[in-house]
Design an enzyme around this catalytic site. Structure first.
Site, PDB file in Angstrom:
ATOM      1  N   ASP A 163      -1.823   6.709   6.397  1.00 36.34           N
ATOM      2  CA  ASP A 163      -2.839   5.773   5.927  1.00 36.34           C
ATOM      3  C   ASP A 163      -3.114   4.804   7.080  1.00 36.34           C
ATOM      4  O   ASP A 163      -2.292   3.951   7.394  1.00 36.34           O
ATOM      5  CB  ASP A 163      -2.302   5.026   4.690  1.00 36.34           C
ATOM      6  CG  ASP A 163      -3.240   3.918   4.213  1.00 36.34           C
ATOM      7  OD1 ASP A 163      -4.320   3.725   4.816  1.00 36.34           O
ATOM      8  OD2 ASP A 163      -2.896   3.244   3.217  1.00 36.34           O
ATOM      9  N   TRP A 174       0.837  -1.209   0.000  1.00 33.00           N
ATOM     10  CA  TRP A 174       0.000   0.000   0.000  1.00 33.00           C
ATOM     11  C   TRP A 174       0.871   1.259   0.000  1.00 33.00           C
ATOM     12  O   TRP A 174       0.557   2.238  -0.672  1.00 33.00           O
ATOM     13  CB  TRP A 174      -0.969   0.004   1.177  1.00 33.00           C
ATOM     14  CG  TRP A 174      -1.947  -1.128   1.112  1.00 33.00           C
ATOM     15  CD1 TRP A 174      -2.095  -2.144   2.001  1.00 33.00           C
ATOM     16  CD2 TRP A 174      -2.918  -1.380   0.078  1.00 33.00           C
ATOM     17  NE1 TRP A 174      -3.086  -3.003   1.594  1.00 33.00           N
ATOM     18  CE2 TRP A 174      -3.606  -2.567   0.418  1.00 33.00           C
ATOM     19  CE3 TRP A 174      -3.262  -0.732  -1.113  1.00 33.00           C
ATOM     20  CZ2 TRP A 174      -4.620  -3.108  -0.382  1.00 33.00           C
ATOM     21  CZ3 TRP A 174      -4.275  -1.266  -1.908  1.00 33.00           C
ATOM     22  CH2 TRP A 174      -4.933  -2.434  -1.531  1.00 33.00           C
ATOM     23  N   LYS A 209     -12.192  -1.841   6.687  1.00 34.08           N
ATOM     24  CA  LYS A 209     -11.397  -2.688   7.564  1.00 34.08           C
ATOM     25  C   LYS A 209     -11.750  -2.550   9.037  1.00 34.08           C
ATOM     26  O   LYS A 209     -11.728  -3.523   9.749  1.00 34.08           O
ATOM     27  CB  LYS A 209      -9.919  -2.474   7.329  1.00 34.08           C
ATOM     28  CG  LYS A 209      -9.512  -3.223   6.071  1.00 34.08           C
ATOM     29  CD  LYS A 209      -8.474  -2.641   5.290  1.00 34.08           C
ATOM     30  CE  LYS A 209      -8.315  -3.358   3.967  1.00 34.08           C
ATOM     31  NZ  LYS A 209      -7.674  -2.473   3.011  1.00 34.08           N
TER      32      LYS A 209
HETATM   33  C1  LIG Z   1      -7.027  -1.944   2.039  1.00 38.33           C
HETATM   34  C2  LIG Z   1      -6.010  -0.894   2.162  1.00 38.33           C
HETATM   35  C3  LIG Z   1      -5.901   0.153   1.225  1.00 38.33           C
HETATM   36  C4  LIG Z   1      -6.773   0.235  -0.012  1.00 38.33           C
HETATM   37  O1  LIG Z   1      -8.041   0.575   0.313  1.00 38.33           O
HETATM   38  P1  LIG Z   1      -9.176   0.796  -0.796  1.00 38.33           P
HETATM   39  O2  LIG Z   1     -10.259   1.396   0.013  1.00 38.33           O
HETATM   40  O3  LIG Z   1      -9.496  -0.546  -1.363  1.00 38.33           O
HETATM   41  O4  LIG Z   1      -8.651   1.712  -1.836  1.00 38.33           O
HETATM   42  C5  LIG Z   1      -4.952   1.114   1.443  1.00 38.33           C
HETATM   43  N1  LIG Z   1      -4.135   1.069   2.511  1.00 38.33           N
HETATM   44  C6  LIG Z   1      -4.212   0.082   3.423  1.00 38.33           C
HETATM   45  C7  LIG Z   1      -3.281   0.094   4.589  1.00 38.33           C
HETATM   46  C8  LIG Z   1      -5.140  -0.928   3.277  1.00 38.33           C
HETATM   47  O5  LIG Z   1      -5.219  -1.909   4.185  1.00 38.33           O
END
Ligand SMILES: *Cc1c(COP(=O)(O)O)cnc(C)c1O
Length: 354
Positions: A169, A102, A193
């Site tokens: 993030d 990511w 998540k």
């Molecule tokens: C799942 C995830 C993403 C991507 O998320 P989307 O909403 O599918 O774009 C980005 N960063 C992390 C740490 C993730 O776990």
């Protein structure tokens, strides 16, 4: 019986939230209309948006500190480009920490907007650890990191001091542990998540940092536009928003982040203890960097794969397969995962092959 859902995302949500959400699909607020067929400008939906916003600030202890809360679309993946678009000054530089897939994607997008300094990377060991000794130059507009590496099962325990802004993030560990959230200038997280269903992305941003890049930004990608319109510049993802609000309310009723952190630590400890003492299994991530949300492990004897897979599937477990870039197994034990389900997995591991 419902399965024990260890899926990495979309993932488990509290059962009572799912029940309330399905009721609202049929009849929202006793208005005799479905949640997903009423106007987003209606009182009821505006109230949901306001409630969700205030719960975020309350849970993160960021009330009255100059932060705006946005619920956007496009996933965390769109934030990979919205953050540099909105924060990286023309001819500016930003620092990124590369801790996994990511982060790598975030770096790729940011390079479209300016000079990116990747201060450190753990790619050399397939991202099984968090780099520690790196320097962030003073002239960086911001430093970007990924607090929890969903795929590899590593998690940052501390965040570096630096002069510029701190952007994070937090898709896979937001609302899971206590942190001084006021050290961050911008936090983003895809909902699916730890907060709700796919379809909305949470952005928490210090308002004073916006509007300083000197570049024109298309409206839909401009945080200031979304701030000024209370995340209703265009039609918001009402269902994702509503379920997120219910999940945040569930968390608050439980006792907030302090309570869930203790529960999360207990779940992680139970599982890591089994991985460490059972000779059939081996942890993937460096011990000090182990994630409390995504537990990655492998079998020490790969030839046992088929029988182990049948064993956990027979126990009603779902979503334990590791990401293709890591292999092995990954148990995602997000906020809504009960300790009892982790115990089911640990029992399977203990009883396996003897
Ligand atoms: C799942 C995830 C993403 C991507 O998320 P989307 O909403 O599918 O774009 C980005 N960063 C992390 C740490 C993730 O776990």
């Amino acid at each position: 019986m419902k399965k024990h859902n260890f899926s990495a995302g979309p993932c488990i949500l509290p059962q009572e939230v799912l029940k309330k959400a399905s009721d609202a699909i049929l009849n929202f607020n006793n208005e005799n209309l479905s949640l997903i067929e009423v106007s987003h400008r209606s009182k009821g939906i505006v109230a949901v948006m306001e409630k969700a916003r205030s719960l975020v600030l309350e849970l993160l202890q960021l009330e009255n500190k100059g932060y705006a809360v946005l619920f956007l679309q496009g996933g965390a993946s769109l934030e990979f480009l919205m953050t540099p678009y909105n924060l990286l000054r023309t001819n500016g530089k930003a620092a990124y920490l590369d801790t996994g897939a990511w982060s790598t994607k975030a770096i790729k997008e940011a390079k479209l907007f300016g000079e990116i300094d990747v201060v450190a990377s753990s790619k050399d060991k397939n991202y099984s650890y968090i780099p520690k000794d790196y320097v962030i130059a003073d002239d960086m507009d911001y430093f970007h990191c990924t607090s929890n590496n969903t795929i590899f099962g590593t998690q940052m325990k501390t965040f570096p001091k630096r002069k510029g802004l701190l952007v994070c993030d937090m898709s896979s560990d937001i609302f899971s542990r206590q942190l001084d959230f006021s050290q961050f200038d911008l936090i983003y997280a895809g909902a699916q998540k730890n907060m709700g269903p796919a379809g909305t992305t949470l952005v928490v941003v210090k308002e004073e940092i916006l509007g300083k890049t000197g570049r024109g930004i298309p409206s839909m990608l401009d945080y200031q536009v979304h701030v000024s319109k209370d995340s209703m510049f265009n039609t918001p993802p009402v269902f994702a928003l509503y379920v997120s609000m219910l999940t945040l309310q569930w968390l608050k009723d439980l006792g907030g982040i302090a309570t869930i952190e203790k529960m999360n630590n207990a779940k992680a400890e139970l599982l890591y203890n089994e991985i460490d003492k059972n000779p059939l299994f081996e942890g993937v991530a460096a011990r000090e960097d182990r994630s409390v949300m995504n537990v990655t492990f492998t079998l020490t004897d790969e030839s046992l794969k088929e029988s182990f897979d049948s064993a956990w599937q027979a126990a009603g477990i779902n979503g334990l397969g590791g990401h293709r870039s890591v292999g092995g197994y990954r148990a995602s034990i997000y906020n809504a995962m009960p300790l009892e389900s982790v115990q089911v997995l640990v029992d399977v591991m203990q009883n396996f092959n003897n």
